[in-house]
Design an enzyme around this catalytic site. Sequence first.
Site, mmCIF file in Angstrom:
data_model
loop_
_atom_site.group_PDB
_atom_site.id
_atom_site.type_symbol
_atom_site.label_atom_id
_atom_site.label_comp_id
_atom_site.label_asym_id
_atom_site.label_seq_id
_atom_site.Cartn_x
_atom_site.Cartn_y
_atom_site.Cartn_z
ATOM 1 C CB THR A 125 1.543 -11.502 2.296
ATOM 2 O OG1 THR A 125 0.541 -12.062 1.449
ATOM 3 C CG2 THR A 125 2.317 -10.442 1.538
ATOM 4 N N PRO A 127 6.863 -8.989 4.236
ATOM 5 C CG PRO A 127 7.647 -7.686 6.004
ATOM 6 C CD PRO A 127 7.195 -9.075 5.675
ATOM 7 N N GLY A 130 5.181 -11.806 -1.660
ATOM 8 C CA GLY A 130 3.748 -12.084 -1.636
ATOM 9 C C GLY A 130 3.423 -13.136 -2.682
ATOM 10 N NE ARG A 267 -27.826 14.942 -12.172
ATOM 11 C CZ ARG A 267 -27.664 16.026 -11.439
ATOM 12 N NH1 ARG A 267 -28.364 16.185 -10.332
ATOM 13 N NH2 ARG A 267 -26.795 16.945 -11.799
ATOM 14 C CD GLN A 335 -16.857 9.493 -15.881
ATOM 15 O OE1 GLN A 335 -16.043 9.346 -14.980
ATOM 16 N NE2 GLN A 335 -16.883 10.564 -16.641
ATOM 17 C CB ILE A 336 -23.287 6.456 -14.114
ATOM 18 C CG1 ILE A 336 -22.866 5.685 -15.373
ATOM 19 C CG2 ILE A 336 -24.805 6.638 -14.053
ATOM 20 C CD1 ILE A 336 -23.330 4.243 -15.439
ATOM 21 N N GLY A 338 -21.579 11.224 -11.817
ATOM 22 C CA GLY A 338 -20.967 12.543 -11.989
ATOM 23 C C GLY A 338 -20.314 13.019 -10.696
ATOM 24 C CD GLU A 362 -7.342 -15.509 -0.648
ATOM 25 O OE1 GLU A 362 -7.093 -14.504 0.055
ATOM 26 O OE2 GLU A 362 -7.413 -16.651 -0.178
ATOM 27 C CD GLU A 366 -0.546 -8.457 -12.651
ATOM 28 O OE1 GLU A 366 -0.863 -8.639 -11.467
ATOM 29 O OE2 GLU A 366 -0.887 -7.446 -13.301
HETATM 30 C C1 FAD Z 1 -6.181 -5.333 1.900
HETATM 31 C C2 FAD Z 1 -5.277 -6.515 1.741
HETATM 32 C C3 FAD Z 1 -5.558 -7.678 2.439
HETATM 33 C C4 FAD Z 1 -4.710 -8.777 2.357
HETATM 34 N N1 FAD Z 1 -4.960 -9.891 3.123
HETATM 35 C C5 FAD Z 1 -4.019 -10.874 3.182
HETATM 36 C C6 FAD Z 1 -4.159 -11.957 4.107
HETATM 37 O O1 FAD Z 1 -5.147 -12.062 4.846
HETATM 38 N N2 FAD Z 1 -3.159 -12.880 4.180
HETATM 39 C C7 FAD Z 1 -2.045 -12.810 3.401
HETATM 40 O O2 FAD Z 1 -1.190 -13.646 3.529
HETATM 41 N N3 FAD Z 1 -1.894 -11.798 2.506
HETATM 42 C C8 FAD Z 1 -2.840 -10.833 2.384
HETATM 43 N N4 FAD Z 1 -2.677 -9.791 1.514
HETATM 44 C C9 FAD Z 1 -1.473 -9.730 0.699
HETATM 45 C C10 FAD Z 1 -1.722 -10.024 -0.774
HETATM 46 O O3 FAD Z 1 -2.119 -11.355 -0.943
HETATM 47 C C11 FAD Z 1 -0.415 -9.687 -1.526
HETATM 48 O O4 FAD Z 1 -0.284 -8.280 -1.491
HETATM 49 C C12 FAD Z 1 -0.430 -10.196 -2.947
HETATM 50 O O5 FAD Z 1 -0.360 -11.603 -2.983
HETATM 51 C C13 FAD Z 1 0.742 -9.629 -3.780
HETATM 52 O O6 FAD Z 1 1.953 -9.770 -3.109
HETATM 53 P P1 FAD Z 1 2.933 -8.494 -2.952
HETATM 54 O O7 FAD Z 1 2.123 -7.368 -2.437
HETATM 55 O O8 FAD Z 1 4.129 -8.928 -2.189
HETATM 56 O O9 FAD Z 1 3.345 -8.129 -4.445
HETATM 57 P P2 FAD Z 1 4.559 -8.767 -5.288
HETATM 58 O O10 FAD Z 1 4.531 -10.229 -5.201
HETATM 59 O O11 FAD Z 1 5.806 -8.057 -4.907
HETATM 60 O O12 FAD Z 1 4.131 -8.335 -6.751
HETATM 61 C C14 FAD Z 1 4.234 -6.956 -7.208
HETATM 62 C C15 FAD Z 1 3.691 -6.918 -8.636
HETATM 63 O O13 FAD Z 1 4.469 -7.771 -9.474
HETATM 64 C C16 FAD Z 1 3.637 -8.761 -10.079
HETATM 65 N N5 FAD Z 1 4.373 -10.042 -10.134
HETATM 66 C C17 FAD Z 1 5.048 -10.660 -9.143
HETATM 67 N N6 FAD Z 1 5.564 -11.829 -9.579
HETATM 68 C C18 FAD Z 1 5.206 -11.952 -10.878
HETATM 69 C C19 FAD Z 1 5.418 -12.942 -11.893
HETATM 70 N N7 FAD Z 1 6.090 -14.079 -11.646
HETATM 71 N N8 FAD Z 1 4.916 -12.718 -13.121
HETATM 72 C C20 FAD Z 1 4.188 -11.582 -13.379
HETATM 73 N N9 FAD Z 1 3.949 -10.629 -12.472
HETATM 74 C C21 FAD Z 1 4.440 -10.794 -11.232
HETATM 75 C C22 FAD Z 1 2.407 -8.861 -9.187
HETATM 76 O O14 FAD Z 1 1.290 -9.345 -9.902
HETATM 77 C C23 FAD Z 1 2.246 -7.399 -8.763
HETATM 78 O O15 FAD Z 1 1.603 -6.686 -9.780
HETATM 79 C C24 FAD Z 1 -3.563 -8.714 1.526
HETATM 80 C C25 FAD Z 1 -3.307 -7.545 0.790
HETATM 81 C C26 FAD Z 1 -4.137 -6.449 0.900
HETATM 82 C C27 FAD Z 1 -3.807 -5.210 0.127
#
Ligand code: FAD
Length: 382
Positions: A125, A127, A130, A267, A335-336, A338, A362, A366
């Site tokens: 991932t 900025p 993802g 409870r 919820q259970i 409370g 992972e 979606e």
């Molecule tokens: C605690 C944590 C640990 C993580 N660990 C890792 C790690 O070890 N290594 C790593 O590489 N990443 C890691 N991630 C990143 C994670 O895999 C990504 O956040 C995830 O894949 C989603 O990418 P994004 O946040 O850029 O969201 P985006 O891709 O920007 O998506 C935003 C929203 O739009 C939806 N969306 C995007 N494209 C589509 C489409 N074509 N159709 C329908 N819906 C869509 C997504 O489902 C989501 O709801 C981690 C994230 C967190 C929060």
Amino acid sequence: MNFELDEEHKMLQAAVREFAEKEIMPYGKEYDEKREYPMEIYRKAAKLGYIGASIPEEYNGAGMDVLAEAIISIEFARADSGIGSAIDLAVLGVPMIMRFGSEEQRENFMARVLKGEGPSAIAITEPDCGTDVAAIKTRAIKDGDEWILNGTKTFITNGSVGIFTIVLAKTAKTNPPHRGISAFIVEPEREGYTARQIDKMGMRCHDTCEIMLNGVRIPEDHLVGRENNGFYQLMAFFNESRIKIGAIHLGIALGAYERALSYAKERKSFGKPLIEHQAIAFKLAEMYTAIEASRLLVLKAAWLVDKGKADPALSSAAKLYASETAVKVTYEAVQIFGGYGYSKEYDVERFYRDARVGTIYEGTSEAQKIVISRKLAGKIRV
Ligand SMILES: Cc1cc2nc3c(=O)[nH]c(=O)nc-3n(C[C@H](O)[C@H](O)[C@H](O)COP(=O)(O)OP(=O)(O)OC[C@H]3O[C@@H](n4cnc5c(N)ncnc54)[C@H](O)[C@@H]3O)c2cc1C
């Protein structure tokens, strides 16, 4: 058809449960509050062969199978959602090397994670992307017998506590773009590798980082698998890693359900235990049903991998269903309980916060539906 674990897996389950209840369960709140990676607990688990149990013994694994790993993931997370998943995810960088790496990479990097030297990471991932993995901008350029990496990765689990990070980077401009991606082993101590902690809602004892790669030089033998084959290697990695995430979140759901069930029996309100009120009993019945359905999906997906018949759609279905179940079950557990469910006195508030990431990392829910529907449309051949 046989729905029972064999003797070996049953014994493993009993041993891991004993370990997890003693070494993990009592410390969940403490590690959540101090936001620290549970390194010593990971080391103890590694010594017992519970980290990377499917890897052959010659590389410090337990020589078992993916089903065994799923059983361990469930038991760890049942004991505590945060610590259990943190130590289980120590192997994030392992499968790519096991499947595609060289013998030297298996010995010099992979085997050390299983021995307890430190966890590993995989950085996909960025900025700006993802879900759309092919859009990554991190670049690796060949310079003599070295690669030079530049870019930023975000949300990387174990990005600062790990002994290495598998970094996915662009190595060629291709159309379609996913054909120009490669995977590299990068050690955090390399010059130009810096990591910054990300503050988050749950999984607070996980090490989740933004990683900056500024002209990081690595030897050419740190390329994992073939140049420009990284995307395909990643898809193979997801077939197994999504089962692990499914198993972890099944364990989280199970842990929250069991805690809610005992509370509902103890409870009392209106002169009788909560479970005697149908509204609460039906919640528990639904939680139980969703957990059992998740268990069937997760264990079948693992079993298929062990039979050499990995099914990307079923791995995605297992991850999708188990992680959505964990969100719903932990919500109902709070919820259970409370008001006590909302307090830090009981574990369920932590399980609720920790469960939430399951439908995001992972691959989001979606993204799992994209994989499943592509298979249904005949666009993925198994
Ligand atoms: C605690 C944590 C640990 C993580 N660990 C890792 C790690 O070890 N290594 C790593 O590489 N990443 C890691 N991630 C990143 C994670 O895999 C990504 O956040 C995830 O894949 C989603 O990418 P994004 O946040 O850029 O969201 P985006 O891709 O920007 O998506 C935003 C929203 O739009 C939806 N969306 C995007 N494209 C589509 C489409 N074509 N159709 C329908 N819906 C869509 C997504 O489902 C989501 O709801 C981690 C994230 C967190 C929060």
